[in-house]
Design a protein around this motif. Structure first.
Motif, short mmCIF file in Angstrom:
data_model
loop_
_atom_site.label_atom_id
_atom_site.label_comp_id
_atom_site.label_asym_id
_atom_site.label_seq_id
_atom_site.Cartn_x
_atom_site.Cartn_y
_atom_site.Cartn_z
N LEU A 345 0.85 -1.35 -0.08
CA LEU A 345 -0.08 0.15 -0.14
C LEU A 345 0.73 1.72 -0.20
N VAL A 346 2.13 0.59 0.39
CA VAL A 346 2.34 2.50 0.54
C VAL A 346 2.85 3.71 -1.13
N PRO A 347 2.67 2.54 -2.39
CA PRO A 347 3.41 3.60 -3.28
C PRO A 347 2.18 4.15 -3.14
N GLU A 348 0.46 3.73 -3.38
CA GLU A 348 -0.61 4.76 -2.88
C GLU A 348 -0.68 6.10 -1.85
N LEU A 349 -0.08 4.75 -0.19
CA LEU A 349 -0.22 6.17 0.18
C LEU A 349 1.39 7.17 0.63
N ILE A 350 1.99 7.33 -0.38
CA ILE A 350 2.70 8.28 -0.65
C ILE A 350 1.87 8.94 -1.73
N ASP A 351 1.74 8.69 -2.38
CA ASP A 351 0.69 8.85 -3.76
C ASP A 351 -0.26 10.11 -2.68
N ARG A 352 -1.45 9.69 -1.97
CA ARG A 352 -2.57 10.30 -1.23
C ARG A 352 -1.81 11.11 -0.63
N LEU A 353 -0.61 11.28 0.13
CA LEU A 353 -0.24 11.93 1.46
C LEU A 353 1.34 12.53 1.37
N GLY A 354 2.46 12.30 0.27
CA GLY A 354 3.46 12.61 0.38
C GLY A 354 4.49 11.76 1.02
N LYS A 355 5.76 12.63 1.40
CA LYS A 355 6.70 11.84 1.59
C LYS A 355 6.75 12.28 3.27
N ILE A 392 7.94 -0.92 -7.34
CA ILE A 392 7.76 -1.54 -5.95
C ILE A 392 7.81 -2.84 -6.62
N GLU A 393 6.92 -3.12 -7.41
CA GLU A 393 7.25 -4.42 -8.22
C GLU A 393 8.54 -4.59 -8.72
N ASP A 394 9.17 -3.89 -9.45
CA ASP A 394 10.89 -3.69 -9.52
C ASP A 394 11.53 -3.60 -8.96
N ALA A 405 5.85 -10.27 0.23
CA ALA A 405 4.66 -9.54 0.65
C ALA A 405 4.01 -9.14 -0.23
N ILE A 406 4.75 -8.83 -1.42
CA ILE A 406 3.72 -8.40 -2.06
C ILE A 406 3.18 -9.28 -2.56
N GLU A 407 3.34 -10.62 -2.33
CA GLU A 407 2.78 -11.87 -2.55
C GLU A 407 1.22 -12.17 -2.17
#
Ligand code: CAP
Ligand code: MG
Length: 415
Positions: A345-355, A392-394, A405-407
């Motif tokens: 969920l981290v990429p979407e979290l950072i997308d929504r809330l920034g760094k 993150i998949e890369d 974790a992604i699996e």
């Protein structure tokens, strides 16, 4: 001197002065009342009015609040500065979020937002560090700092707790945080946990070459909290964790003062906030609770996951914007996103809330199929990748713990 005539508290032409505290409420009047009447009663009960026409003689300072705007169900009330005692949050809240919440004149009422004037705001200390903890304590550059909270919440022995800290820190996380239910119980006493965890922190720092820190939960009555703050300083901690709603802001104010003596930062957990903010048209918004927490001086505060996690959240992004914005020169606050997060969920979290954030996961670290250390590696790798704009998949191709974790949890954002 205003009496029972609530119109005395209503003036829709009134322009609030710069020195006044201006509050916005959502109001649903009682069935036998119109909005103007209800608005006047809100201003009256929260300043110097009462239900009876008074027969009190003599010169009395006029401290009436004014309901100065009504827009649909939104009511704006301006409170004169002299109504408030400087630096006394309990008193401020007794006025603006006190009896009015239970008045029969309203079916529902919610304190939505406050515009804090300079004299009142600067009578509070605000945070000592705020978002600068990312740099000052961790040298985190432009990535969010990361934290974990051991699970189960309670029941781990002191040794187990400190060992989990070691695994999380050496896996790449910055902060170990106590859970809100853990203070000083027999199975894991405060003093032992503090020293053992800080011992493991030192070991992890030596091994990783990175700065690590521990958010030990000092929440208790004020006397005990101050003793615990002193102990944290004595043993070389950088932070304390306080559950600010359950212990109350008056106590937080004392902790803030003592933390300044020692140069310690405050991590604010917010258990019980939902008793105030979950019903959308009643209570006190999380936005206002966050404002109050900033004024009282917490450096970082849980503000939710922008709907990505396990808990209902009120507009995390809007609250965070307020915590970053200037407030008459007071320091800002680092928002903490937590509750049901995992690496996917981290990429979407950072997308929504920034760094400019602290990303925290409990179950999303210790629930990793290969345990805490692997879970910590996965979370840190996800944060590093997302902060650098990498997929993150890369990243998972080089970090097997992240792949696992992604699996397990996927990267789908919940509806
Ligand atoms: C997170 C947490 C926090 C919540 C509180 C928990 O654990 O420690 O207390 O984040 O909510 O016990 O739930 P998980 P909020 O990562 O396992 O969910 O941050 O919204 O105040
Ligand atoms: Mg918790």
């Amino acid at each position: 001197m205003p009496g029972i005539n609530y119109e005395d508290f209503l003036d829709l032409e009134y322009e609030p002065r710069d020195s006044e505290l201006v509050c916005t409420f959502a109001v649903e009047p009682a069935s036998d009342m119109d909005m103007a009447d209800a608005a006047g009663r809100v201003a009256s009960e929260s300043s110097n009015g009462t239900w009876a026409e008074l027969q009190v003689e003599g010169s009395i300072t006029d401290l009436s609040a004014t309901a100065c705007a009504i827009d649909g169900n939104r009511v704006t009330v301006a409170y004169p500065d002299a109504l408030f005692e400087d630096g006394n949050m309990a008193q401020v809240l007794s006025c603006i979020a006190g009896n009015i919440l239970g008045m029969k004149a309203v079916e529902r009422i919610r304190l939505l937002d406050c515009d804090w004037p300079e004299p009142l705001a600067t009578s509070f200390p605000g945070p000592q560090f705020g978002t600068s903890v990312r740099e000052d304590i961790f040298d985190a550059g432009d990535r969010p700092i990361t934290a974990t909270v051991p699970k189960p919440k309670v029941g781990l022995s002191t040794d187990q707790h400190a060992q989990i800290g070691y695994e999380a820190w050496t896996g790449g996380l910055d902060l170990l945080k106590d859970d809100e239910n853990l203070t000083d119980q027999g199975f894991n006493p405060f003093a032992d946990r503090l020293t053992e965890s800080l011992g493991q922190r030192d070991r992890a720092e030596d091994e990783t070459g990175e700065k690590k820190s521990y958010l030990v939960n000092v929440t208790a009555d004020t006397r005990r909290m101050l003793e615990r703050v002193d102990m944290v300083a004595e043993h070389g901690g950088e932070y304390v964790m306080v559950d600010v709603v359950t212990c109350g802001w008056a106590a937080v104010q004392r902790v803030r003062e003592r933390c300044e003596d020692h140069g310690l930062a405050i991590h604010a957990h917010r258990a019980m906030h939902a008793a105030f903010d979950r019903i959308p048209d009643h209570g006190v918004s999380m936005r206002v609770l966050a404002q109050v927490t900033r004024l009282c001086g917490a450096d970082q505060l849980h503000t939710g996951t922008a709907d990505l996690g396990k808990l209902e959240n009120e507009d995390s992004a809007g609250i965070n914007e307020w915590l970053y914005a200037d407030l008459h020169g007071l320091n800002d606050v680092l928002p903490v996103a937590s509750g049901g997060l995992h690496p996917g969920l981290v990429p979407e979290l950072i997308d929504r809330l920034g760094k400019n954030l602290c990303v925290q996961a409990g179950g999303g670290v210790h629930g990793h199929p290969d345990g805490t250390h692997a879970g910590a590696k996965a979370l840190r790798a996800a944060v590093d990748a997302a902060a650098a704009g990498e997929d993150i998949e890369d990243k998972a191709e080089d970090v097997p713990e992240l792949e696992t974790a992604i699996e397990k949890w996927g990267t789908e954002t919940p509806r």
